[in-house]
Write an enzyme that holds these catalytic residues in place. Structure first.
Site, PDB file in Angstrom:
ATOM      1  N   THR A 287      -7.876  59.026 -53.250  1.00 44.80           N
ATOM      2  CA  THR A 287      -7.978  57.636 -52.774  1.00 44.80           C
ATOM      3  C   THR A 287      -7.826  56.690 -53.953  1.00 44.80           C
ATOM      4  O   THR A 287      -7.902  57.102 -55.110  1.00 44.80           O
ATOM      5  CB  THR A 287      -9.355  57.374 -52.152  1.00 44.80           C
ATOM      6  OG1 THR A 287     -10.340  57.344 -53.204  1.00 44.80           O
ATOM      7  CG2 THR A 287      -9.705  58.427 -51.120  1.00 44.80           C
ATOM      8  N   ASP A 288      -7.649  55.401 -53.644  1.00 45.84           N
ATOM      9  CA  ASP A 288      -7.778  54.444 -54.716  1.00 45.84           C
ATOM     10  C   ASP A 288      -9.279  54.167 -54.893  1.00 45.84           C
ATOM     11  O   ASP A 288     -10.128  54.632 -54.107  1.00 45.84           O
ATOM     12  CB  ASP A 288      -6.963  53.168 -54.411  1.00 45.84           C
ATOM     13  CG  ASP A 288      -6.617  52.403 -55.669  1.00 45.84           C
ATOM     14  OD1 ASP A 288      -5.684  51.601 -55.642  1.00 45.84           O
ATOM     15  OD2 ASP A 288      -7.303  52.615 -56.698  1.00 45.84           O
ATOM     16  N   TYR A 289      -9.590  53.391 -55.868  1.00 43.73           N
ATOM     17  CA  TYR A 289     -10.941  53.159 -56.361  1.00 43.73           C
ATOM     18  C   TYR A 289     -11.893  52.689 -55.250  1.00 43.73           C
ATOM     19  O   TYR A 289     -11.755  51.572 -54.762  1.00 43.73           O
ATOM     20  CB  TYR A 289     -10.849  52.075 -57.437  1.00 43.73           C
ATOM     21  CG  TYR A 289     -11.935  52.054 -58.467  1.00 43.73           C
ATOM     22  CD1 TYR A 289     -13.210  51.629 -58.159  1.00 43.73           C
ATOM     23  CD2 TYR A 289     -11.678  52.437 -59.778  1.00 43.73           C
ATOM     24  CE1 TYR A 289     -14.197  51.584 -59.121  1.00 43.73           C
ATOM     25  CE2 TYR A 289     -12.659  52.389 -60.759  1.00 43.73           C
ATOM     26  CZ  TYR A 289     -13.915  51.955 -60.411  1.00 43.73           C
ATOM     27  OH  TYR A 289     -14.895  51.904 -61.378  1.00 43.73           O
TER      28      TYR A 289
END
Ligand code: GLC
Length: 744
Positions: A287-289
């Protein structure tokens, strides 16, 4: 200069002719057995640990830092760490993982190596302006060579988001507005990062991001909603990701945004139906952050447990920084909301890549101080960065051939906040780049001007404030000069993540200063250093020479000086349209015709009352210190059948006084189809270098796939009918011819 008249025939072997072999990897056939045996010994908690990624405190790239990540490593609660590098520091963390955990599974080390690691190359949008795929691949290759010598295994790059809205700051990180160019560049960057074989000690795992359609954020405001049709998703935004997957990209990163109501991080259609089932992607999805957590803000998950359930059941394998997999997955398994099989599938993908990297055989293979000392900022890396920086520069205007400047006499007044600035040229995602190594324009010019030439310098103003106290000195210097070079633009942090702008003019009082310099009566050259297209209507009208320099990295000053002084003939071409005003946005070349296309003599057609429809500078545009002419566009046949290849050729001539490189572009229009089609789409290009007076016959081969699109039933097909093929120097300046596609 002897005029060379040579007519050769060059068949542009356009790079999309065949997909590359999947990136080979070093793994021996023992991989499956090893992974299954290890998986069988893991507890559920240890498996969940492998699905967890935390940032170190060595560098930070997001909203908050999790305390205690070292304890997580020792307890086997984390499988990968990002923002940690150097051989020594990664060795320290790796030692914790392989000596203090029960199963001694090594960590994966990731970092945003976006356009260089320590030797910084132009920002990706600048590299795209080179249209030089080999140079782009080499840039990624060098970035991987340096980063892997500093303990890193994985880069969160390439960013392959198509962007049509320059208000969006992250346009700086990608390849611009065009899907075809963006797909070729995605592939080049994946191949550059991953090299010939994952696991060689000079390669990085690539991560194509941000999946998907992140660049379509409404109003160009970062993280904002995306609402596009399946057709637009598949025709515009997905192909660069598919190109990255086909090139063997090891990982994919989900985007923060929703697509038409479904956040990407919880979007099974995207992460499983398309990515895994259609494209057969074998790597893992990160995932992104904290984007799992953010599904609560989206209003798509009621709590962290539901967010975690949605993510893993949609196809996410690794949770970046959110700690939701860590905190919730075991409970979700106990509640039978998530299956152990789903977790095992995710763990396998991650363990396979750790095996391919050779980390089980030698967890410290990348943490090698000797390599770190010898490879980073090697002279050949700096030379490559210099070459790429020159190729990224786009000459936008050069009235009266003001450029190139004389280097052996006269006085140059170099003025502006970016004239002697060593920080901004590194751009917004400059990794471990060191500003102390940056060459400024002032340094670059001083190193090349002959003693007879005087170089005066004044900063004049700051980039983004209202102080005018430097104007007087700048104007006074201008009065003494034969020519003024004004270096202006943005701060690096005004583009990149969380850096959208609602106004795209030169920030601060820079344009005021420019007007005063113009008022001196001396000729002015404007150098732009920026992370996105800017709106510069006054400068475009009143400044005789304008050079787009983006943020060119470590070798910025040398490259700009070589172009200004004519040692390099600029060859860059815009990968993105420059709007006349923000009111036009989005303005891009491959738009639809509408039912009432512009007719300046007809009120009731699609136009503005106050601005032309066309961009200030079109996609593919760029001038040269020489001139190229196009003639004799010919087709080898007036009609083609599905089995045919249509050969399109054109004669390109260098009509000027010096050698130059031209990017010959081929666009196509399907005039009538079962769905409306763009007025043109880039389908081929190639770069040729011609001596003064030299002509070359350039030929492209079009096949059925080049004519294909998603029809009304979303089937990829080519429909019989008439097509217009256009060849020329940019999206607006083209020769055209018609041909027919017959049924058989
Ligand atoms: C950031 C960015 C992403 C980056 C990641 C790790 O929020 O969106 O591009 O790779 O976090 O730094």
């Amino acid at each position: 200069m002897q005029m060379v008249k040579k007519v050769g025939r060059m068949l542009c072997m356009c790079v999309m002719m065949s997909l590359p072999a999947m990136a080979q990897n070093i793994a021996s056939d023992g991989e499956e057995a090893f992974v299954e045996q290890l998986l069988s010994r893991m507890t559920l908690e240890e498996k969940i640990g492998q699905l967890t990624l935390y940032t170190s405190d060595y560098d930070v790239s997001g909203p908050f830092l999790r305390a205690g990540y070292l304890d997580d490593i020792k307890a086997g609660r984390v499988g990968a760490i990002f923002n940690a590098f150097t051989a020594a520091f990664t060795r320290k963390l790796q030692t914790m993982a392989v000596e203090q955990t029960r199963l001694k599974v090594p960590l994966l080390f990731g970092y945003d190596v976006i356009h260089g690691f320590r030797t910084i190359f132009p920002i990706p949008l600048g590299e795209a302006a080179s249209w030089d795929l080999a140079a782009i691949e080499k840039s990624a290759r060098i970035a991987a060579t340096e980063a892997s010598a500093a303990g890193l295994h994985w880069t969160f790059a390439p960013m392959v988001d198509i962007a049509r809205d320059p208000r969006w700051g992250r346009i700086a990180e990608g390849a611009g507005e065009d899907t075809y160019l963006g797909s070729l560049i995605a592939r080049a960057r994946v191949q550059g990062f991953q090299g010939q074989a994952i696991g060689r000690d000079d390669t990085l795992l690539a991560c194509a991001k941000h999946f998907a359609a992140y660049g379509a954020a409404e109003a160009g405001r970062d993280y904002n909603s995306v609402d596009i049709s399946e057709r637009t998703l598949r025709e515009v935004y997905l192909p660069p990701f598919q190109a990255a997957v086909d090139a063997g990209a090891a990982t994919i990163m989900t985007s923060f945004n929703e697509i038409s109501g479904i956040p990407s991080t919880g979007n099974r259609h995207l992460l499983t139906d398309i990515l895994r089932n259609e494209w057969k992607f074998q790597g893992f999805v990160v995932t992104d952050y904290t984007s799992i957590n953010e599904m609560i803000n989206h209003g798509f998950a009621a709590n962290e447990a539901e967010a975690g359930e949605l993510a893993i059941n949609s196809g996410v394998d690794m949770d970046m920084q959110g700690a939701i997999f860590q905190n919730e997955l075991a409970k979700l398994v106990a509640q039978q909301r998530v299956s152990v099989a789903a977790i095992d599938a995710a763990v396998r993908r991650i363990l396979r890549l750790k095996y391919k990297l050779g980390l089980f055989a030698n967890p410290f293979a990348y943490s090698d101080e000797t390599r770190e000392k010898t490879r980073i900022m090697a002279p050949e890396h700096l030379q490559a960065a210099f070459e790429m920086a020159k190729k990224a520069i786009v000459l936008l205007k050069n009235d009266g051939n003001l450029l190139p400047l004389a280097k052996n006499g006269g006085t140059i007044a170099l003025i502006g906040p970016l004239a002697d600035n060593r920080h901004e040229p590194l751009g917004s995602w400059c990794g471990a780049g060191d500003w102390q190594h940056v060459m400024t324009i002032r340094q670059g010019l001083a190193a090349r001007l002959s003693p007879g030439c005087k170089l005066l310098y004044a900063k004049g103003c700051n980039i983004n404030d209202t102080a005018r106290d430097g104007f007087a000195e700048a104007v006074q210097l201008a009065q003494q000069a034969d020519v003024i070079v004004a270096a202006m633009g943005e701060e690096a942090i005004m583009s990149g993540e969380a850096a959208s702008r609602a106004n795209l003019n030169l920030p601060g009082v820079q344009e005021e200063l420019l007007r005063e310099l113009k008022a001196s009566g001396k000729p002015v050259v404007l150098i732009l250093m920026n992370g996105r297209p800017l709106t510069i209507p006054w400068a475009a009208e009143h400044i005789p020479a304008i050079v787009e320099c983006w943020f060119l990295g470590t070798q910025s000053g040398h490259a700009i000086a070589e172009v200004l002084l004519g040692d390099y003939n600029p060859s860059g071409r815009l990968p993105v349209s420059f709007p006349r005003t923000i009111g036009q946005i989005p303005v891009y070349y491959n738009h639809k015709n509408t039912g009432r296309p512009l007719d300046v003599n007809n009120k009731y057609t699609s136009k503005y009352l106050d601005v032309a429809n066309s961009p200030l500078y079109p996609f593919g545009f760029g001038l040269s210190y020489t001139r190229f002419s196009y003639a004799n566009l010919t087709l080898n046949q007036a009609a083609m059948t599905p089995a045919d290849k249509l050969v399109v050729s054109v004669e390109v001539k260098n009509c000027g006084e010096r050698a130059g490189t031209e990017t010959v572009q081929l666009y196509l229009r399907d005039e009538f189809a079962s769905v409306t089609r763009p007025v043109k789409e880039l389908k081929k290009f190639c770069q040729i270098t011609l001596q003064p007076g030299e002509s070359q016959n350039v030929a492209f081969a079009l096949a059925l796939n080049d004519l294909s699109f998603y029809d009304r039933n979303m089937q990829w097909t080519a429909e019989p009918g008439t097509f217009v093929v256009m060849v020329g120097a940019n999206a607006s300046d083209l020769l055209s011819a018609r041909f027919e596609l017959r049924k058989r």
